[in-house]
Design an enzyme around this catalytic site. Structure first.
Site, short mmCIF file in Angstrom:
data_model
loop_
_atom_site.label_atom_id
_atom_site.label_comp_id
_atom_site.label_asym_id
_atom_site.label_seq_id
_atom_site.Cartn_x
_atom_site.Cartn_y
_atom_site.Cartn_z
N PHE A 16 0.81 -1.21 0.00
CA PHE A 16 0.00 0.00 0.00
C PHE A 16 0.84 1.26 0.00
O PHE A 16 1.76 1.42 0.82
CB PHE A 16 -0.89 0.06 1.26
CG PHE A 16 -2.00 -0.93 1.27
CD1 PHE A 16 -3.23 -0.63 0.71
CD2 PHE A 16 -1.83 -2.17 1.86
CE1 PHE A 16 -4.27 -1.54 0.72
CE2 PHE A 16 -2.86 -3.09 1.88
CZ PHE A 16 -4.09 -2.78 1.30
N ASP A 17 0.48 2.18 -0.90
CA ASP A 17 0.83 3.56 -0.67
C ASP A 17 0.00 4.00 0.54
O ASP A 17 -1.13 3.55 0.71
CB ASP A 17 0.48 4.40 -1.91
CG ASP A 17 0.56 5.87 -1.64
OD1 ASP A 17 1.63 6.35 -1.24
OD2 ASP A 17 -0.47 6.56 -1.82
N VAL A 18 0.55 4.88 1.36
CA VAL A 18 -0.14 5.26 2.59
C VAL A 18 -0.73 6.67 2.51
O VAL A 18 -1.93 6.87 2.71
CB VAL A 18 0.82 5.15 3.80
CG1 VAL A 18 0.13 5.62 5.08
CG2 VAL A 18 1.30 3.71 3.96
N THR A 31 -3.65 7.47 -0.09
CA THR A 31 -4.47 6.27 -0.32
C THR A 31 -5.22 5.88 0.94
O THR A 31 -6.41 5.59 0.91
CB THR A 31 -3.58 5.10 -0.78
OG1 THR A 31 -2.85 5.46 -1.96
CG2 THR A 31 -4.42 3.85 -1.08
#
Length: 243
Positions: free
Chosen positions: A13-15, A18
């Site tokens: 995951f991009d954090v 996102t």
């Protein structure tokens, strides 16, 4: 949704953008400073100025770089000058909220996959983000850990190496992100399967995220994390029914 969503072992995951609503965090902090100064700011204008300042040649690591960014954008927004305001913007990252659906969706997904965070933020900020999201991650990679920022392929290569040590491979990963520039384009070039979370589907432009040179059609496309979690649950139910 195709049952291929169930074929992955890891979700990366991009954090920021996102899972964590950094645009709201920046706009809220700037609005508070403006109110104290007896003025107002246009949120989308502020994000555009932030984006331009953030991607200048002399940028530092995020969110520490917000101190410098504030000094660049404050005069253009009519905000007061002073390092204390830039530090306030930087420190606001510790209280940025997740999107309303992030925490629940991650908890649901963590029941089926190993979740790995990949963030351009520094470790101190990620510590706050992870806590806000319910500590759902199997592992987390930050700019401090990798020494580079996405979209540098070297960031992804370090995650691939970690997954291999865990007994998996790049093909076992679904990369989930909202940024076409930082994540979707490079993940495609690296041969990953990707999932675009279009957080700004109801808004024009790219907000605080740099616009990509070209749009990359993702393998999976949802408007929210909740939609992704729902699709996974539906695929699992369909698989059980057909078994």
């Amino acid at each position: 949704m195709p049952e291929t969503l169930l074929n992955f072992k890891y979700l990366t995951f991009d954090v920021v953008g996102t899972l964590i609503d950094f645009e709201a965090g920046i706009k809220n902090c700037l609005a508070e400073i403006a109110a104290e100064a007896g003025t107002t700011v246009d949120g989308e204008e502020a994000l555009a100025l932030y984006r331009d300042a953030r991607y200048a040649p002399n940028v530092g690591l995020f969110p520490d770089d917000l101190v410098r960014v504030y000094s660049v954008i404050a005069p253009k927004l009519g905000l007061p000058a002073g390092a204390q305001y830039g530090e306030r913007l930087r420190d606001s990252a510790a209280s940025w909220a997740g999107f309303p659906d992030s925490r629940d969706a991650l908890a649901r997904l963590a029941k089926r996959f190993k979740l790995i965070a990949m963030t351009n933020a520094r470790r101190w900020a990620f510590t706050h983000f992870s806590r806000e999201l319910g500590e759902p991650f199997f592992a987390g990679f930050t700019a401090d850990d990798t020494g580079v920022e996405k979209p540098d392929p070297a960031f992804f290569q370090q995650v691939f190496a970690f997954v291999e040590r865990d007994g998996g491979s790049k093909d076992d990963i679904l990369h989930v992100a909202q940024s076409q520039y930082h994540d979707i384009g490079v993940s495609r070039r690296l041969g990953m399967t990707n999932c675009w979370i279009q957080r700004r589907h109801a808004q024009k432009g790219y907000g605080g995220t740099i616009e990509p040179a070209e749009f990359t059609e993702p393998d999976f496309h949802f408007r929210s994390m909740a939609e992704l979690a729902d699709a996974v649950d539906a695929a699992a139910e369909a698989s059980t029914t057909s078994a």
